[in-house]
Design a protein around this motif. Structure first.
Motif, PDB file in Angstrom:
ATOM      1  N   VAL A 217      -3.716  60.440  -3.479  1.00  8.13           N
ATOM      2  CA  VAL A 217      -4.251  61.718  -2.991  1.00  8.13           C
ATOM      3  C   VAL A 217      -3.319  62.836  -3.444  1.00  8.13           C
ATOM      4  O   VAL A 217      -2.096  62.685  -3.437  1.00  8.13           O
ATOM      5  CB  VAL A 217      -4.372  61.707  -1.453  1.00  8.13           C
ATOM      6  N   ARG A 218      -3.933  63.954  -3.842  1.00  6.11           N
ATOM      7  CA  ARG A 218      -3.140  65.115  -4.262  1.00  6.11           C
ATOM      8  C   ARG A 218      -3.625  66.334  -3.501  1.00  6.11           C
ATOM      9  O   ARG A 218      -4.832  66.585  -3.423  1.00  6.11           O
ATOM     10  CB  ARG A 218      -3.281  65.348  -5.760  1.00  6.11           C
ATOM     11  N   ILE A 219      -2.694  67.094  -2.937  1.00  2.00           N
ATOM     12  CA  ILE A 219      -3.044  68.349  -2.295  1.00  2.00           C
ATOM     13  C   ILE A 219      -2.109  69.440  -2.810  1.00  2.00           C
ATOM     14  O   ILE A 219      -1.068  69.164  -3.395  1.00  2.00           O
ATOM     15  CB  ILE A 219      -2.987  68.257  -0.751  1.00  2.00           C
ATOM     16  N   TYR A 220      -2.507  70.671  -2.567  1.00  2.00           N
ATOM     17  CA  TYR A 220      -1.758  71.821  -3.070  1.00  2.00           C
ATOM     18  C   TYR A 220      -1.236  72.664  -1.903  1.00  2.00           C
ATOM     19  O   TYR A 220      -1.496  72.377  -0.735  1.00  2.00           O
ATOM     20  CB  TYR A 220      -2.643  72.664  -3.994  1.00  2.00           C
ATOM     21  N   GLN A 221      -0.522  73.723  -2.264  1.00  2.00           N
ATOM     22  CA  GLN A 221       0.127  74.561  -1.264  1.00  2.00           C
ATOM     23  C   GLN A 221      -0.893  75.183  -0.313  1.00  2.00           C
ATOM     24  O   GLN A 221      -2.028  75.463  -0.678  1.00  2.00           O
ATOM     25  CB  GLN A 221       0.951  75.665  -1.933  1.00  2.00           C
ATOM     26  N   PRO A 246      -7.863  64.953  10.181  1.00  2.00           N
ATOM     27  CA  PRO A 246      -8.730  64.385   9.138  1.00  2.00           C
ATOM     28  C   PRO A 246      -8.252  63.046   8.586  1.00  2.00           C
ATOM     29  O   PRO A 246      -7.075  62.690   8.657  1.00  2.00           O
ATOM     30  CB  PRO A 246      -8.711  65.456   8.034  1.00  2.00           C
ATOM     31  N   ILE A 247      -9.224  62.333   8.014  1.00  2.00           N
ATOM     32  CA  ILE A 247      -8.977  61.146   7.191  1.00  2.00           C
ATOM     33  C   ILE A 247      -9.290  61.544   5.752  1.00  2.00           C
ATOM     34  O   ILE A 247     -10.396  62.022   5.467  1.00  2.00           O
ATOM     35  CB  ILE A 247      -9.867  59.968   7.625  1.00  2.00           C
ATOM     36  N   VAL A 248      -8.331  61.367   4.861  1.00  2.00           N
ATOM     37  CA  VAL A 248      -8.525  61.709   3.452  1.00  2.00           C
ATOM     38  C   VAL A 248      -8.431  60.406   2.660  1.00  2.00           C
ATOM     39  O   VAL A 248      -7.365  59.780   2.609  1.00  2.00           O
ATOM     40  CB  VAL A 248      -7.473  62.731   2.966  1.00  2.00           C
ATOM     41  N   GLU A 249      -9.525  60.006   2.050  1.00  3.34           N
ATOM     42  CA  GLU A 249      -9.574  58.698   1.401  1.00  3.34           C
ATOM     43  C   GLU A 249      -8.995  58.746  -0.010  1.00  3.34           C
ATOM     44  O   GLU A 249      -8.691  59.820  -0.561  1.00  3.34           O
ATOM     45  CB  GLU A 249     -11.010  58.184   1.394  1.00  3.34           C
ATOM     46  N   ASP A 250      -8.851  57.558  -0.598  1.00  2.69           N
ATOM     47  CA  ASP A 250      -8.175  57.393  -1.888  1.00  2.69           C
ATOM     48  C   ASP A 250      -8.720  58.332  -2.960  1.00  2.69           C
ATOM     49  O   ASP A 250      -9.935  58.515  -3.099  1.00  2.69           O
ATOM     50  CB  ASP A 250      -8.351  55.959  -2.396  1.00  2.69           C
ATOM     51  N   GLY A 251      -7.796  58.910  -3.710  1.00  2.00           N
ATOM     52  CA  GLY A 251      -8.160  59.671  -4.899  1.00  2.00           C
ATOM     53  C   GLY A 251      -8.711  61.058  -4.652  1.00  2.00           C
ATOM     54  O   GLY A 251      -9.113  61.742  -5.597  1.00  2.00           O
ATOM     55  N   ALA A 252      -8.722  61.513  -3.407  1.00  2.00           N
ATOM     56  CA  ALA A 252      -9.238  62.854  -3.121  1.00  2.00           C
ATOM     57  C   ALA A 252      -8.233  63.915  -3.573  1.00  2.00           C
ATOM     58  O   ALA A 252      -7.022  63.666  -3.633  1.00  2.00           O
ATOM     59  CB  ALA A 252      -9.538  63.015  -1.637  1.00  2.00           C
ATOM     60  N   ILE A 253      -8.751  65.102  -3.897  1.00  2.00           N
ATOM     61  CA  ILE A 253      -7.920  66.244  -4.279  1.00  2.00           C
ATOM     62  C   ILE A 253      -8.307  67.415  -3.385  1.00  2.00           C
ATOM     63  O   ILE A 253      -9.502  67.709  -3.221  1.00  2.00           O
ATOM     64  CB  ILE A 253      -8.112  66.634  -5.756  1.00  2.00           C
TER      65      ILE A 253
END
Length: 304
Positions: A217-221, A246-253
């Motif tokens: 998973v990748r998130i930004y500022q 939240p639940i953030v599943e595999d590979g989400a951006i």
């Protein structure tokens, strides 16, 4: 007899433990957790997890086992003491028998935590890989270890999260807030984060206590993974510990400035655009972006 000075009165008022909150600063004879000591522990652990990058820079393959061994010996003893102080800090001693096994439990927990360090290091190395692969500006893996706030914050988090899983009181939260102060990245130690997690830039990121984040998973500022509402129980007190993030599943951006609130699921491979507001589930592979702005042109007084 002279009247007490104004300073004497100030000292007396500040030392008065009559206030219910102020009086909890002390737990009998047990000292408080030490932020300075915990900072030393975290930096020692950082030097063991990334030897040569932190701590003594002149480490060689021959001296590495001695350095790691002596550092961990010191960390185990200091951490056991701080864990015990954390237990005492939250212990309500009124109407309750004094805990007789806290010191032994603290030593056992410190030993069990030390045994988890190879697993923590493997997780962090996957985070380093994700940072290097996910940022074209990164020239080497070492650059991400030295320079990226994401790696610094995740080092603190993965340490704090393991202590949280062991049921350690207050200490994990102090460790997570150290990273928050240093990097602007606020991750609650209760959040569960999978391998290869990358926060690009990172400043202003908030990840709540009951978040579950998958792998890659990748998130930004400026991203917020927060709660939408806070149910209240008896006496209008907030109910603690409910799954509310939240639940953030595999590979989400999730791109910069996005706000995702409540126990919603962002499906695997989904893309959340910048500055959007999400309070409902997003299916796997979906993209959520802002609506395009509409442009109007008026001539010769049209539209008036």
């Amino acid at each position: 007899m002279s009247e007490p000075s104004s300073l004497d009165l100030v000292v007396k008022k500040l030392c008065d433990n009559g206030h219910s909150i102020a009086s909890r600063r002390f737990s009998g004879d047990a000292p408080m957790p030490s932020v300075d000591t915990l900072s030393e522990i975290v930096e020692d652990l950082r030097s063991v997890l990334f030897p040569g990058y932190y701590g003594r820079s002149e480490i060689t393959p021959e001296t590495l086992p001695y350095y790691v061994g002596s550092t961990l010996d010191r960390v185990e003893r200091q951490l056991a003491d701080q864990i015990n102080r954390g237990y005492c800090f939250v212990c309500d001693r009124e109407g309750k028998e004094l805990c007789k096994d806290c010191e032994e439990r603290s030593r056992r927990t410190a030993r069990e935590f030390i045994a988890k360090l190879p697993t923590i290091r493997d997780m962090l190395l996957s985070d380093v890989e994700a940072a290097y692969d996910g940022d074209p500006a990164a020239k080497t893996h070492g650059e991400t270890i030295f320079c990226y706030p994401s790696i610094r914050a995740l080092t603190n988090h993965r340490i704090a999260h393991e202590l949280h899983r062991f049921g350690v009181d207050i200490i994990p939260r102090i460790i997570s807030e150290m990273a928050h102060s240093d990097t602007g990245i606020d991750i609650h130690p209760g959040a569960t984060i999978g391998k290869r997690f990358f926060i690009d830039h990172g400043t202003g990121t908030v990840i709540g206590e009951t978040c579950i984040i998958g792998e890659n998973v990748r998130i930004y500022q400026g991203v917020t993974l927060g709660a939408k509402s806070f149910p209240k129980g008896e006496g209008e007190q907030l109910v603690k510990g409910l799954p509310r993030h939240p639940i953030v599943e595999d590979g989400a951006i999730v791109y910069a400035g996005a706000t995702i609130l409540g126990r919603v699921t962002i499906g695997a491979g989904a893309v959340i655009g910048g500055n959007v507001w999400i309070t409902r589930d997003v299916p796997a592979g979906a993209s959520v972006v802002q609506s395009r702005a509409m442009h109007y042109a008026f001539e010769n007084g049209g539209g008036i």
